[in-house]
Motif scaffolding. Structure first.
Motif, PDB file in Angstrom:
ATOM      1  N   LYS A  33      21.187 -28.077  -4.873  1.00 30.74           N
ATOM      2  CA  LYS A  33      20.008 -28.461  -5.641  1.00 30.74           C
ATOM      3  C   LYS A  33      20.203 -29.812  -6.304  1.00 30.74           C
ATOM      4  O   LYS A  33      19.299 -30.663  -6.312  1.00 30.74           O
ATOM      5  CB  LYS A  33      19.704 -27.388  -6.687  1.00 30.74           C
ATOM      6  CG  LYS A  33      18.454 -27.678  -7.515  1.00 30.74           C
ATOM      7  CD  LYS A  33      18.196 -26.566  -8.521  1.00 30.74           C
ATOM      8  CE  LYS A  33      16.958 -26.878  -9.345  1.00 30.74           C
ATOM      9  NZ  LYS A  33      16.683 -25.799 -10.348  1.00 30.74           N
ATOM     10  N   ASN A  34      21.400 -30.035  -6.858  1.00 30.74           N
ATOM     11  CA  ASN A  34      21.679 -31.331  -7.479  1.00 30.74           C
ATOM     12  C   ASN A  34      21.725 -32.451  -6.449  1.00 30.74           C
ATOM     13  O   ASN A  34      21.400 -33.601  -6.762  1.00 30.74           O
ATOM     14  CB  ASN A  34      23.010 -31.271  -8.233  1.00 30.74           C
ATOM     15  CG  ASN A  34      22.940 -30.356  -9.444  1.00 30.74           C
ATOM     16  OD1 ASN A  34      21.884 -30.190 -10.048  1.00 30.74           O
ATOM     17  ND2 ASN A  34      24.061 -29.741  -9.800  1.00 30.74           N
ATOM     18  N   ILE A  45      18.449 -28.658  -0.801  1.00 34.38           N
ATOM     19  CA  ILE A  45      17.860 -27.342  -0.601  1.00 34.38           C
ATOM     20  C   ILE A  45      16.736 -27.462   0.420  1.00 34.38           C
ATOM     21  O   ILE A  45      15.988 -28.437   0.451  1.00 34.38           O
ATOM     22  CB  ILE A  45      17.332 -26.774  -1.936  1.00 34.38           C
ATOM     23  CG1 ILE A  45      18.501 -26.536  -2.895  1.00 34.38           C
ATOM     24  CG2 ILE A  45      16.570 -25.479  -1.711  1.00 34.38           C
ATOM     25  CD1 ILE A  45      19.449 -25.445  -2.446  1.00 34.38           C
ATOM     26  N   ARG A  50      19.859 -32.438  -3.840  1.00 37.17           N
ATOM     27  CA  ARG A  50      18.543 -32.428  -3.208  1.00 37.17           C
ATOM     28  C   ARG A  50      18.622 -32.089  -1.713  1.00 37.17           C
ATOM     29  O   ARG A  50      17.948 -32.691  -0.882  1.00 37.17           O
ATOM     30  CB  ARG A  50      17.834 -33.767  -3.406  1.00 37.17           C
ATOM     31  CG  ARG A  50      17.573 -34.107  -4.872  1.00 37.17           C
ATOM     32  CD  ARG A  50      16.820 -35.409  -5.024  1.00 37.17           C
ATOM     33  NE  ARG A  50      16.565 -35.702  -6.438  1.00 37.17           N
ATOM     34  CZ  ARG A  50      15.921 -36.779  -6.879  1.00 37.17           C
ATOM     35  NH1 ARG A  50      15.468 -37.661  -5.994  1.00 37.17           N
ATOM     36  NH2 ARG A  50      15.746 -36.977  -8.178  1.00 37.17           N
ATOM     37  N   PHE A  65      24.208 -22.995  -4.175  1.00 33.61           N
ATOM     38  CA  PHE A  65      22.785 -23.308  -4.372  1.00 33.61           C
ATOM     39  C   PHE A  65      22.618 -24.388  -5.437  1.00 33.61           C
ATOM     40  O   PHE A  65      21.814 -25.317  -5.266  1.00 33.61           O
ATOM     41  CB  PHE A  65      22.035 -22.038  -4.766  1.00 33.61           C
ATOM     42  CG  PHE A  65      20.551 -22.224  -4.883  1.00 33.61           C
ATOM     43  CD1 PHE A  65      19.739 -22.051  -3.773  1.00 33.61           C
ATOM     44  CD2 PHE A  65      19.955 -22.571  -6.088  1.00 33.61           C
ATOM     45  CE1 PHE A  65      18.375 -22.228  -3.863  1.00 33.61           C
ATOM     46  CE2 PHE A  65      18.596 -22.752  -6.187  1.00 33.61           C
ATOM     47  CZ  PHE A  65      17.795 -22.577  -5.073  1.00 33.61           C
ATOM     48  N   LEU A  66      23.378 -24.282  -6.529  1.00 31.82           N
ATOM     49  CA  LEU A  66      23.263 -25.273  -7.601  1.00 31.82           C
ATOM     50  C   LEU A  66      23.752 -26.646  -7.137  1.00 31.82           C
ATOM     51  O   LEU A  66      23.153 -27.679  -7.476  1.00 31.82           O
ATOM     52  CB  LEU A  66      24.057 -24.806  -8.819  1.00 31.82           C
ATOM     53  CG  LEU A  66      23.535 -23.541  -9.511  1.00 31.82           C
ATOM     54  CD1 LEU A  66      24.454 -23.142 -10.652  1.00 31.82           C
ATOM     55  CD2 LEU A  66      22.110 -23.742 -10.005  1.00 31.82           C
ATOM     56  N   LEU A 119      18.681 -20.487   1.595  1.00 33.61           N
ATOM     57  CA  LEU A 119      18.566 -21.934   1.413  1.00 33.61           C
ATOM     58  C   LEU A 119      17.374 -22.552   2.118  1.00 33.61           C
ATOM     59  O   LEU A 119      16.952 -23.648   1.759  1.00 33.61           O
ATOM     60  CB  LEU A 119      19.852 -22.615   1.902  1.00 33.61           C
ATOM     61  CG  LEU A 119      21.138 -22.205   1.177  1.00 33.61           C
ATOM     62  CD1 LEU A 119      22.341 -22.882   1.809  1.00 33.61           C
ATOM     63  CD2 LEU A 119      21.064 -22.545  -0.307  1.00 33.61           C
TER      64      LEU A 119
END
Length: 277
Positions: free
Chosen positions: A130-131, A135, A133, A126-127, A216
């Motif tokens: 997220k970084n 998600i 972009r 997930f991280l 997600l």
């Protein structure tokens, strides 16, 4: 002779019982999908609906965006299968042909990685997404499916590569072919059954996956089919059995169709390879 026949009959009976055990959930799902509400609430359920109806299918499509969810699942499953095979094939070739400590360590890591629970890896994934972009996007979900399917795909293809006689590659090398040309022109055609089986595994795994898609994907129009199926269960945990069974039956069809189409090719390819050896 009598003992042999008795043992064989017992084996057939055990196999039949096992097949019925495996088929029972799917057959009951089909029966439930075509039952009207009155039969679904009956205290004496029957295998064959007394008054079969298609109302459950119409209600399922009216209540939930099944076609959009199926398209999202299809894109994610096809993308994950294609990318996983493209990555796993050359990696499996190197791991099978290079008997080095690094290759053995990589093989061991592939096996160990299968023991990791989903909850353990979902936060790092997930991280990372997220970084990047990614998600709440189907491409991000495809990336996760590729990462999750790649270890087992490697493990499958390594076995297929080791079954290819190295003498064929040595003959190609004598003729002046490089490693890449040998892999593409000599080894890959012989690996076709294994590549197809691996792609089928990655496709079915991605098509049926639920946990990653639930975490997600947040936007309803981007959710996959397994996630949308949960919408037929109310807040109190009461399931709308008829539409749920109809939607679940439709969700299982692609996996069955894919397997039915390529099953004969897989078997034929394996037999052809055995004759060549």
């Amino acid at each position: 002779m009598r003992t042999s026949r008795t043992g064989r009959a017992g084996q057939y009976a055990a196999l039949l019982a096992y097949l019925l055990f495996l088929a029972f959930p799917f057959l009951w799902l089909i029966s439930t999908a075509f039952k009207p509400p009155r039969e679904l609430g009956s205290l004496h359920p029957t295998w064959i609906p007394k008054d079969p109806t298609l109302a459950n299918f119409r209600q399922a499509f009216d209540e939930q965006p099944l076609l959009e969810a199926a398209l999202n699942s299809l894109i994610a499953a096809l993308g994950a299968a294609l990318i996983a095979v493209l990555i796993a094939t050359p990696m499996a070739y190197v791991m099978a042909r290079r008997r080095t400590p690094l290759a053995r360590a990589a093989t061991g890591w592939v096996i160990v990685s299968q023991a990791f629970p989903l909850v353990l890896v979902i936060i790092p994934l997930f991280l990372v997404l997220k970084n990047l972009r990614l998600i709440n996007s189907v491409p991000g979900l495809i990336m996760v499916y590729v990462v999750w399917a790649l270890p087992f795909a490697l493990w499958m293809l390594v076995g297929y590569v080791r079954a290819v006689p190295p003498e064929l590659e040595e003959a190609a090398s004598v003729d002046g072919a490089g490693r890449l040309r040998t892999l593409v022109s000599v080894t890959a055609p012989l690996l076709a059954p294994g590549i197809v089986a691996t792609a089928m595994f990655a496709f079915v795994t991605a098509w049926n996956e639920f946990f990653f898609a639930l975490v997600l994907l947040k936007t309803p129009e981007k959710q996959t089919l397994p996630v949308v199926l949960t919408h037929f269960i109310g807040a109190e945990g009461v399931a709308d059995l008829g539409p749920l069974a109809a939607a679940a039956f439709l969700a299982t069809l692609p996996s069955l169709v894919v397997f039915a189409i390529i099953q004969r090719r897989i078997t034929g390819g394996m037999l052809a390879g055995a004759v060549k050896n």
